[in-house]
Design a protein around this motif. Structure first.
Motif, PDB file in Angstrom:
ATOM      1  N   HIS A  18       5.518  26.528   7.128  1.00  0.00           N
ATOM      2  CA  HIS A  18       5.843  25.156   6.396  1.00  0.00           C
ATOM      3  C   HIS A  18       7.366  25.058   6.891  1.00  0.00           C
ATOM      4  O   HIS A  18       8.096  26.190   7.039  1.00  0.00           O
ATOM      5  CB  HIS A  18       5.539  24.758   5.158  1.00  0.00           C
ATOM      6  CG  HIS A  18       4.124  24.855   4.981  1.00  0.00           C
ATOM      7  ND1 HIS A  18       3.525  23.913   4.842  1.00  0.00           N
ATOM      8  CD2 HIS A  18       3.220  25.969   4.554  1.00  0.00           C
ATOM      9  CE1 HIS A  18       2.222  23.681   4.635  1.00  0.00           C
ATOM     10  NE2 HIS A  18       1.755  25.242   4.445  1.00  0.00           N
ATOM     11  N   PRO A  19       7.899  24.108   6.871  1.00  0.00           N
ATOM     12  CA  PRO A  19       9.612  24.041   6.943  1.00  0.00           C
ATOM     13  C   PRO A  19      10.225  24.952   5.970  1.00  0.00           C
ATOM     14  O   PRO A  19      11.311  25.199   6.177  1.00  0.00           O
ATOM     15  CB  PRO A  19       9.819  22.499   6.710  1.00  0.00           C
ATOM     16  CG  PRO A  19       8.452  21.649   7.052  1.00  0.00           C
ATOM     17  CD  PRO A  19       7.304  22.644   6.788  1.00  0.00           C
ATOM     18  N   TYR A  93      18.077  23.987   4.809  1.00  0.00           N
ATOM     19  CA  TYR A  93      18.684  23.102   5.645  1.00  0.00           C
ATOM     20  C   TYR A  93      19.795  22.439   5.108  1.00  0.00           C
ATOM     21  O   TYR A  93      19.627  22.135   3.749  1.00  0.00           O
ATOM     22  CB  TYR A  93      17.698  21.912   5.936  1.00  0.00           C
ATOM     23  CG  TYR A  93      16.121  22.573   6.452  1.00  0.00           C
ATOM     24  CD1 TYR A  93      16.210  22.514   8.008  1.00  0.00           C
ATOM     25  CD2 TYR A  93      15.220  22.822   5.799  1.00  0.00           C
ATOM     26  CE1 TYR A  93      14.945  22.965   8.392  1.00  0.00           C
ATOM     27  CE2 TYR A  93      13.851  23.526   6.065  1.00  0.00           C
ATOM     28  CZ  TYR A  93      13.925  23.303   7.664  1.00  0.00           C
ATOM     29  OH  TYR A  93      12.747  23.891   8.242  1.00  0.00           O
ATOM     30  N   TYR A  94      20.848  22.328   6.097  1.00  0.00           N
ATOM     31  CA  TYR A  94      22.067  21.570   5.519  1.00  0.00           C
ATOM     32  C   TYR A  94      22.466  20.442   6.378  1.00  0.00           C
ATOM     33  O   TYR A  94      22.418  20.939   7.711  1.00  0.00           O
ATOM     34  CB  TYR A  94      23.403  22.917   5.245  1.00  0.00           C
ATOM     35  CG  TYR A  94      23.160  23.468   4.313  1.00  0.00           C
ATOM     36  CD1 TYR A  94      23.542  23.637   3.118  1.00  0.00           C
ATOM     37  CD2 TYR A  94      21.997  24.934   4.533  1.00  0.00           C
ATOM     38  CE1 TYR A  94      23.096  24.370   1.923  1.00  0.00           C
ATOM     39  CE2 TYR A  94      21.794  25.587   3.440  1.00  0.00           C
ATOM     40  CZ  TYR A  94      22.503  25.652   2.337  1.00  0.00           C
ATOM     41  OH  TYR A  94      22.197  26.563   1.244  1.00  0.00           O
ATOM     42  N   LEU A  95      22.610  19.274   5.849  1.00  0.00           N
ATOM     43  CA  LEU A  95      23.040  18.195   6.820  1.00  0.00           C
ATOM     44  C   LEU A  95      24.377  17.807   6.513  1.00  0.00           C
ATOM     45  O   LEU A  95      24.634  17.548   5.270  1.00  0.00           O
ATOM     46  CB  LEU A  95      21.889  17.064   6.796  1.00  0.00           C
ATOM     47  CG  LEU A  95      22.162  15.860   7.643  1.00  0.00           C
ATOM     48  CD1 LEU A  95      22.141  16.386   9.055  1.00  0.00           C
ATOM     49  CD2 LEU A  95      21.250  14.624   7.233  1.00  0.00           C
ATOM     50  N   ASN A  96      25.305  17.849   7.411  1.00  0.00           N
ATOM     51  CA  ASN A  96      26.728  17.562   7.089  1.00  0.00           C
ATOM     52  C   ASN A  96      27.244  18.285   5.884  1.00  0.00           C
ATOM     53  O   ASN A  96      28.021  17.809   5.105  1.00  0.00           O
ATOM     54  CB  ASN A  96      27.172  16.129   6.842  1.00  0.00           C
ATOM     55  CG  ASN A  96      26.583  15.435   8.229  1.00  0.00           C
ATOM     56  OD1 ASN A  96      26.975  15.815   9.166  1.00  0.00           O
ATOM     57  ND2 ASN A  96      26.065  14.166   8.041  1.00  0.00           N
ATOM     58  N   GLY A  97      26.758  19.874   5.690  1.00  0.00           N
ATOM     59  CA  GLY A  97      27.390  20.499   4.896  1.00  0.00           C
ATOM     60  C   GLY A  97      26.673  20.430   3.434  1.00  0.00           C
ATOM     61  O   GLY A  97      26.916  21.331   2.716  1.00  0.00           O
ATOM     62  N   LYS A  98      25.627  19.601   3.335  1.00  0.00           N
ATOM     63  CA  LYS A  98      24.877  19.386   2.168  1.00  0.00           C
ATOM     64  C   LYS A  98      23.630  19.770   2.138  1.00  0.00           C
ATOM     65  O   LYS A  98      23.118  19.472   3.170  1.00  0.00           O
ATOM     66  CB  LYS A  98      25.245  17.945   1.602  1.00  0.00           C
ATOM     67  CG  LYS A  98      26.663  17.709   0.935  1.00  0.00           C
ATOM     68  CD  LYS A  98      26.629  16.257   0.744  1.00  0.00           C
ATOM     69  CE  LYS A  98      28.137  15.954   0.164  1.00  0.00           C
ATOM     70  NZ  LYS A  98      28.253  14.512  -0.386  1.00  0.00           N
ATOM     71  N   ARG A  99      23.130  20.713   1.300  1.00  0.00           N
ATOM     72  CA  ARG A  99      21.754  20.994   1.306  1.00  0.00           C
ATOM     73  C   ARG A  99      20.918  19.680   1.316  1.00  0.00           C
ATOM     74  O   ARG A  99      21.088  18.862   0.291  1.00  0.00           O
ATOM     75  CB  ARG A  99      21.233  21.891  -0.056  1.00  0.00           C
ATOM     76  CG  ARG A  99      20.180  22.665   0.198  1.00  0.00           C
ATOM     77  CD  ARG A  99      19.835  23.897  -0.492  1.00  0.00           C
ATOM     78  NE  ARG A  99      18.613  24.290  -0.290  1.00  0.00           N
ATOM     79  CZ  ARG A  99      18.131  25.574  -0.302  1.00  0.00           C
ATOM     80  NH1 ARG A  99      18.968  26.409  -0.987  1.00  0.00           N
ATOM     81  NH2 ARG A  99      16.946  26.167  -0.132  1.00  0.00           N
ATOM     82  N   ILE A 100      19.718  19.674   2.032  1.00  0.00           N
ATOM     83  CA  ILE A 100      18.967  18.708   2.117  1.00  0.00           C
ATOM     84  C   ILE A 100      17.331  19.175   2.346  1.00  0.00           C
ATOM     85  O   ILE A 100      17.202  20.205   2.914  1.00  0.00           O
ATOM     86  CB  ILE A 100      19.149  17.974   3.413  1.00  0.00           C
ATOM     87  CG1 ILE A 100      18.310  16.526   3.345  1.00  0.00           C
ATOM     88  CG2 ILE A 100      18.961  18.418   4.667  1.00  0.00           C
ATOM     89  CD1 ILE A 100      18.727  15.349   4.411  1.00  0.00           C
ATOM     90  N   SER A 101      16.346  18.600   1.947  1.00  0.00           N
ATOM     91  CA  SER A 101      15.090  18.993   1.834  1.00  0.00           C
ATOM     92  C   SER A 101      14.432  18.663   3.219  1.00  0.00           C
ATOM     93  O   SER A 101      15.005  17.605   3.726  1.00  0.00           O
ATOM     94  CB  SER A 101      13.971  18.443   0.759  1.00  0.00           C
ATOM     95  OG  SER A 101      13.950  17.054   0.934  1.00  0.00           O
ATOM     96  N   GLU A 103      11.820  17.482   4.116  1.00  0.00           N
ATOM     97  CA  GLU A 103      11.194  16.086   4.145  1.00  0.00           C
ATOM     98  C   GLU A 103      11.929  14.788   4.440  1.00  0.00           C
ATOM     99  O   GLU A 103      11.734  13.746   4.709  1.00  0.00           O
ATOM    100  CB  GLU A 103      10.404  15.883   2.851  1.00  0.00           C
ATOM    101  CG  GLU A 103       9.108  16.964   2.606  1.00  0.00           C
ATOM    102  CD  GLU A 103       9.592  18.302   2.011  1.00  0.00           C
ATOM    103  OE1 GLU A 103      10.724  18.457   1.637  1.00  0.00           O
ATOM    104  OE2 GLU A 103       8.804  19.332   2.300  1.00  0.00           O
ATOM    105  N   ASP A 104      13.368  15.054   3.923  1.00  0.00           N
ATOM    106  CA  ASP A 104      14.301  13.890   3.890  1.00  0.00           C
ATOM    107  C   ASP A 104      15.183  14.007   5.398  1.00  0.00           C
ATOM    108  O   ASP A 104      15.931  13.258   5.510  1.00  0.00           O
ATOM    109  CB  ASP A 104      15.430  14.262   2.874  1.00  0.00           C
ATOM    110  CG  ASP A 104      14.867  13.853   1.557  1.00  0.00           C
ATOM    111  OD1 ASP A 104      13.545  13.002   1.429  1.00  0.00           O
ATOM    112  OD2 ASP A 104      15.290  14.518   0.232  1.00  0.00           O
ATOM    113  N   LEU A 105      14.670  15.018   6.324  1.00  0.00           N
ATOM    114  CA  LEU A 105      15.632  14.980   7.705  1.00  0.00           C
ATOM    115  C   LEU A 105      15.057  13.945   8.392  1.00  0.00           C
ATOM    116  O   LEU A 105      15.905  13.417   9.104  1.00  0.00           O
ATOM    117  CB  LEU A 105      15.440  16.319   8.011  1.00  0.00           C
ATOM    118  CG  LEU A 105      16.166  17.552   7.700  1.00  0.00           C
ATOM    119  CD1 LEU A 105      15.692  18.815   8.126  1.00  0.00           C
ATOM    120  CD2 LEU A 105      17.749  17.113   7.969  1.00  0.00           C
ATOM    121  N   ALA A 106      13.969  13.506   8.421  1.00  0.00           N
ATOM    122  CA  ALA A 106      13.482  12.711   9.292  1.00  0.00           C
ATOM    123  C   ALA A 106      14.195  11.149   9.466  1.00  0.00           C
ATOM    124  O   ALA A 106      14.518  10.927   8.388  1.00  0.00           O
ATOM    125  CB  ALA A 106      12.115  12.270   9.125  1.00  0.00           C
TER     126      ALA A 106
END
Length: 170
Positions: A18-19, A93-101, A103-106
Motif C-alpha cells: 500500500h502507499p 510523503y512530503y509535498l513542498n516540505g510539508k507532510r501529506i497523505s 491519498e491527497d497527492l492526486a
C-alpha cells in the motif's frame, strides 16, 4: 513419462505494498531451467498456484506442486498464505516540505519527497533478514513527474514510466 531433470532453480519473492508501506500481497515466482522434459515436483505453502509458462495445468495439493513440463524453462507463481516479509516498511510523503497523505497527492503539484524506512520484523525467522537482499522499486509516471533526483538508486525506463530501484544488503 519420467521425471523432468532440473539444471537449476531460482525463487524470487515479490510483495505489493500500500502507499503507506503495509504489505498487500506476497508471491513467489519459481523458475526452473530444465535438462529434460517430464513431471516436475516442487514444494511450497501457497493459497494459489499459477503456471506462468503456458496454459498447461499445475496440480497443487498438500503443499506439493506437480506439472508436466516440456521446455527448457518453466515458471510458476505461488501466492503466499501470509502477507509477511522479514522487513516492516514505513513510507511517508512530503509535498513542498510539508507532510501529506498519499491519498491527497492526486492532482497536486510541487516538489515531492518520498521517505522509505525499513526495519526488521521480529515475528519472521531472522535468517531471511540477515542473509537476503531487499530490492525496493517505485514506478513514476513520467507524464506527471520530472526532475527526478534519487541518490543511491538505479533508474530505468519502463515505457512511459521511470522505475526507481534501491537495493538494501543484509
Amino acid at each position: 513419462d519420467g521425471n523432468a531433470e532440473i539444471k537449476s532453480r531460482e525463487e524470487v519473492i515479490y510483495a505489493v505494498a500500500h502507499p503507506d508501506g503495509r504489505i498487500d500481497a506476497v508471491y513467489a515466482v519459481n523458475h526452473f531451467i530444465l535438462a529434460t522434459a517430464g513431471k516436475l515436483t516442487d514444494y511450497g505453502r501457497y493459497s494459489a498456484v499459477t503456471n506462468l509458462t503456458n496454459t498447461n495445468p499445475v496440480i497443487y495439493s498438500n503443499d506439493t506442486i506437480n506439472a508436466y513440463v516440456n521446455g527448457e524453462n518453466f515458471y510458476y507463481q505461488g501466492d503466499m498464505t501470509e502477507n509477511r516479509l522479514p522487513w516492516i516498511f514505513g513510507i511517508s510523503y512530503y509535498l513542498n516540505g510539508k507532510r501529506i497523505s498519499p491519498e491527497d497527492l492526486a492532482g497536486s503539484s510541487g516538489q515531492l519527497e518520498i521517505h522509505i524506512k525499513t526495519r526488521k520484523d521480529e515475528a519472521v525467522n531472522p535468517v531471511f533478514y540477515e542473509n537476503y537482499m531487499l530490492q525496493i522499486s517505485i514506478k513514476l509516471d513520467m507524464d506527471k513527474s520530472s526532475g527526478i533526483n534519487v541518490p543511491d538508486a538505479v533508474l530505468a525506463n519502463a515505457g512511459k514510466n521511470k522505475v526507481v530501484t534501491y537495493t538494501v544488503l543484509p
